[in-house]
Design a protein around this motif. Sequence first.
Motif, PDB file in Angstrom:
ATOM      1  N   HIS A   1       0.843  -1.196   0.000  1.00 54.47           N
ATOM      2  CA  HIS A   1       0.000   0.000   0.000  1.00 54.47           C
ATOM      3  C   HIS A   1       0.881   1.250   0.000  1.00 54.47           C
ATOM      4  O   HIS A   1       1.250   1.759   1.061  1.00 54.47           O
ATOM      5  N   PRO A   2       1.213   1.763  -1.193  1.00 53.89           N
ATOM      6  CA  PRO A   2       2.119   2.925  -1.266  1.00 53.89           C
ATOM      7  C   PRO A   2       1.542   4.203  -0.658  1.00 53.89           C
ATOM      8  O   PRO A   2       2.279   5.163  -0.459  1.00 53.89           O
ATOM      9  N   ASN A   3       0.263   4.206  -0.324  1.00 53.16           N
ATOM     10  CA  ASN A   3      -0.345   5.383   0.309  1.00 53.16           C
ATOM     11  C   ASN A   3      -0.257   5.330   1.837  1.00 53.16           C
ATOM     12  O   ASN A   3      -0.908   6.113   2.526  1.00 53.16           O
ATOM     13  N   VAL A   4       0.577   4.417   2.361  1.00 57.03           N
ATOM     14  CA  VAL A   4       0.765   4.306   3.813  1.00 57.03           C
ATOM     15  C   VAL A   4       2.195   4.690   4.167  1.00 57.03           C
ATOM     16  O   VAL A   4       3.140   4.335   3.462  1.00 57.03           O
TER      17      VAL A   4
ATOM     18  N   LEU B   1       0.591   4.470  11.873  1.00 55.10           N
ATOM     19  CA  LEU B   1       0.560   4.325  10.418  1.00 55.10           C
ATOM     20  C   LEU B   1      -0.460   5.316   9.887  1.00 55.10           C
ATOM     21  O   LEU B   1      -1.582   5.406  10.395  1.00 55.10           O
ATOM     22  N   PHE B   2      -0.053   6.058   8.864  1.00 57.50           N
ATOM     23  CA  PHE B   2      -0.928   7.042   8.239  1.00 57.50           C
ATOM     24  C   PHE B   2      -1.239   6.577   6.830  1.00 57.50           C
ATOM     25  O   PHE B   2      -0.335   6.395   6.012  1.00 57.50           O
ATOM     26  N   MET B   3      -2.519   6.357   6.547  1.00 52.68           N
ATOM     27  CA  MET B   3      -2.956   5.953   5.215  1.00 52.68           C
ATOM     28  C   MET B   3      -3.641   7.145   4.561  1.00 52.68           C
ATOM     29  O   MET B   3      -4.631   7.661   5.076  1.00 52.68           O
ATOM     30  N   LYS B   4      -3.080   7.562   3.426  1.00 55.97           N
ATOM     31  CA  LYS B   4      -3.631   8.695   2.689  1.00 55.97           C
ATOM     32  C   LYS B   4      -4.880   8.274   1.921  1.00 55.97           C
ATOM     33  O   LYS B   4      -4.978   7.160   1.417  1.00 55.97           O
ATOM     34  N   ALA B   5      -5.799   9.211   1.824  1.00 54.72           N
ATOM     35  CA  ALA B   5      -7.039   8.990   1.081  1.00 54.72           C
ATOM     36  C   ALA B   5      -6.739   8.737  -0.400  1.00 54.72           C
ATOM     37  O   ALA B   5      -5.761   9.242  -0.946  1.00 54.72           O
ATOM     38  N   LEU B   6      -7.593   7.966  -1.016  1.00 55.27           N
ATOM     39  CA  LEU B   6      -7.520   7.709  -2.452  1.00 55.27           C
ATOM     40  C   LEU B   6      -8.729   8.361  -3.113  1.00 55.27           C
ATOM     41  O   LEU B   6      -9.721   8.676  -2.452  1.00 55.27           O
ATOM     42  N   ASN B   7      -8.666   8.522  -4.405  1.00 58.33           N
ATOM     43  CA  ASN B   7      -9.821   8.980  -5.188  1.00 58.33           C
ATOM     44  C   ASN B   7     -10.421  10.289  -4.688  1.00 58.33           C
ATOM     45  O   ASN B   7     -11.632  10.423  -4.576  1.00 58.33           O
ATOM     46  N   THR B   8      -9.560  11.240  -4.353  1.00 56.87           N
ATOM     47  CA  THR B   8     -10.085  12.532  -3.908  1.00 56.87           C
ATOM     48  C   THR B   8      -9.252  13.652  -4.515  1.00 56.87           C
ATOM     49  O   THR B   8      -8.048  13.503  -4.720  1.00 56.87           O
ATOM     50  N   ASN B   9      -9.908  14.732  -4.820  1.00 56.96           N
ATOM     51  CA  ASN B   9      -9.224  15.932  -5.297  1.00 56.96           C
ATOM     52  C   ASN B   9      -9.191  17.003  -4.210  1.00 56.96           C
ATOM     53  O   ASN B   9      -8.768  18.119  -4.455  1.00 56.96           O
ATOM     54  N   ALA B  10      -9.676  16.650  -3.034  1.00 55.43           N
ATOM     55  CA  ALA B  10      -9.737  17.612  -1.931  1.00 55.43           C
ATOM     56  C   ALA B  10      -8.333  18.055  -1.534  1.00 55.43           C
ATOM     57  O   ALA B  10      -7.407  17.237  -1.475  1.00 55.43           O
ATOM     58  N   ALA B  11      -8.174  19.341  -1.267  1.00 53.87           N
ATOM     59  CA  ALA B  11      -6.876  19.861  -0.823  1.00 53.87           C
ATOM     60  C   ALA B  11      -6.499  19.265   0.529  1.00 53.87           C
ATOM     61  O   ALA B  11      -5.337  18.971   0.777  1.00 53.87           O
ATOM     62  N   ARG B  12      -7.519  19.085   1.382  1.00 54.76           N
ATOM     63  CA  ARG B  12      -7.294  18.499   2.698  1.00 54.76           C
ATOM     64  C   ARG B  12      -8.405  17.499   2.955  1.00 54.76           C
ATOM     65  O   ARG B  12      -9.545  17.890   3.195  1.00 54.76           O
TER      66      ARG B  12
ATOM     67  N   GLY C   1      -8.723   1.481   7.581  1.00 53.43           N
ATOM     68  CA  GLY C   1      -8.064   2.416   6.674  1.00 53.43           C
ATOM     69  C   GLY C   1      -8.353   2.191   5.205  1.00 53.43           C
ATOM     70  O   GLY C   1      -8.561   3.151   4.453  1.00 53.43           O
ATOM     71  N   LEU C   2      -8.373   0.943   4.769  1.00 50.31           N
ATOM     72  CA  LEU C   2      -8.656   0.677   3.354  1.00 50.31           C
ATOM     73  C   LEU C   2     -10.057   1.151   2.977  1.00 50.31           C
ATOM     74  O   LEU C   2     -10.265   1.720   1.898  1.00 50.31           O
ATOM     75  N   GLU C   3     -11.005   0.900   3.860  1.00 51.71           N
ATOM     76  CA  GLU C   3     -12.378   1.347   3.603  1.00 51.71           C
ATOM     77  C   GLU C   3     -12.464   2.874   3.623  1.00 51.71           C
ATOM     78  O   GLU C   3     -13.134   3.475   2.775  1.00 51.71           O
ATOM     79  N   PHE C   4     -11.805   3.503   4.589  1.00 57.85           N
ATOM     80  CA  PHE C   4     -11.833   4.959   4.684  1.00 57.85           C
ATOM     81  C   PHE C   4     -11.143   5.597   3.477  1.00 57.85           C
ATOM     82  O   PHE C   4     -11.639   6.561   2.903  1.00 57.85           O
ATOM     83  N   ALA C   5      -9.980   5.065   3.089  1.00 60.74           N
ATOM     84  CA  ALA C   5      -9.228   5.619   1.957  1.00 60.74           C
ATOM     85  C   ALA C   5     -10.045   5.589   0.676  1.00 60.74           C
ATOM     86  O   ALA C   5     -10.034   6.540  -0.107  1.00 60.74           O
ATOM     87  N   ALA C   6     -10.783   4.508   0.464  1.00 59.61           N
ATOM     88  CA  ALA C   6     -11.617   4.387  -0.730  1.00 59.61           C
ATOM     89  C   ALA C   6     -12.739   5.419  -0.739  1.00 59.61           C
ATOM     90  O   ALA C   6     -13.258   5.767  -1.804  1.00 59.61           O
ATOM     91  N   ARG C   7     -13.080   5.954   0.427  1.00 57.34           N
ATOM     92  CA  ARG C   7     -14.144   6.958   0.540  1.00 57.34           C
ATOM     93  C   ARG C   7     -13.594   8.378   0.603  1.00 57.34           C
ATOM     94  O   ARG C   7     -14.320   9.339   0.846  1.00 57.34           O
ATOM     95  N   GLY C   8     -12.267   8.500   0.412  1.00 60.15           N
ATOM     96  CA  GLY C   8     -11.666   9.823   0.389  1.00 60.15           C
ATOM     97  C   GLY C   8     -11.227  10.366   1.738  1.00 60.15           C
ATOM     98  O   GLY C   8     -11.015  11.560   1.892  1.00 60.15           O
TER      99      GLY C   8
END
Length: 186
Positions: A118-121, A140-151, A173-180
């Motif tokens: 998971h390269p977003n972790v 561990l910090f997992m970055k959101a996926l599929n979002t254009n939000a600045a924050r 985290g995987l579920e949250f990341a998929a939701r932005g």
Amino acid sequence: IEHIPGNMVWSNAILVTKGMAPYGAVALGEIDQVCEKLRARQGQAAAWWEEWAAMAKRLHAHADHLDAAGHRMSAGNCYLRAGMYYFTAERFIYPGPEKREMGRIAIDCQTKGILRRHPNVERVEVPFEAGNKSESLPALFMKALNTNAARAPTLVVFDGMDNCKEMSVLFAGLEFAARGWNTLAI
């Protein structure tokens, strides 16, 4: 579900382990192999940790081999499963040096697996004050996926008795990341 007839403690722990299957952290066939060995060893106190650790060690060695050969994703798969099985082995070890060492190896393998798959972790340290002393907690910090939000919003997940941040970053985290949403698992 009684995986080990008459042994609800082991059966429950097996269900917890199987619960990580949707996240690629275990393989059901490997769990079944361990269960077959455990059924034959129910009266042996060390059977639980010996059988789970044996499966973990095989995968750990294979992960090291794959990693050295440059197969990062495949190594990550094996590290992640090895870490989960080490964590399962550690569950019933009496508190002390053996338990701490099994836990250390579990976290090391799980972290290697997560970071490779998971390269977003990323691993981070969360600072806090303890009296007059500055401390930090590994997270561990997992970055959101599929979002254009600045924050993106960030959810903070603290673990309970039955899991660790390496598990939480997967099942939450995987579920949250998929939701932005970002996830900070401490």
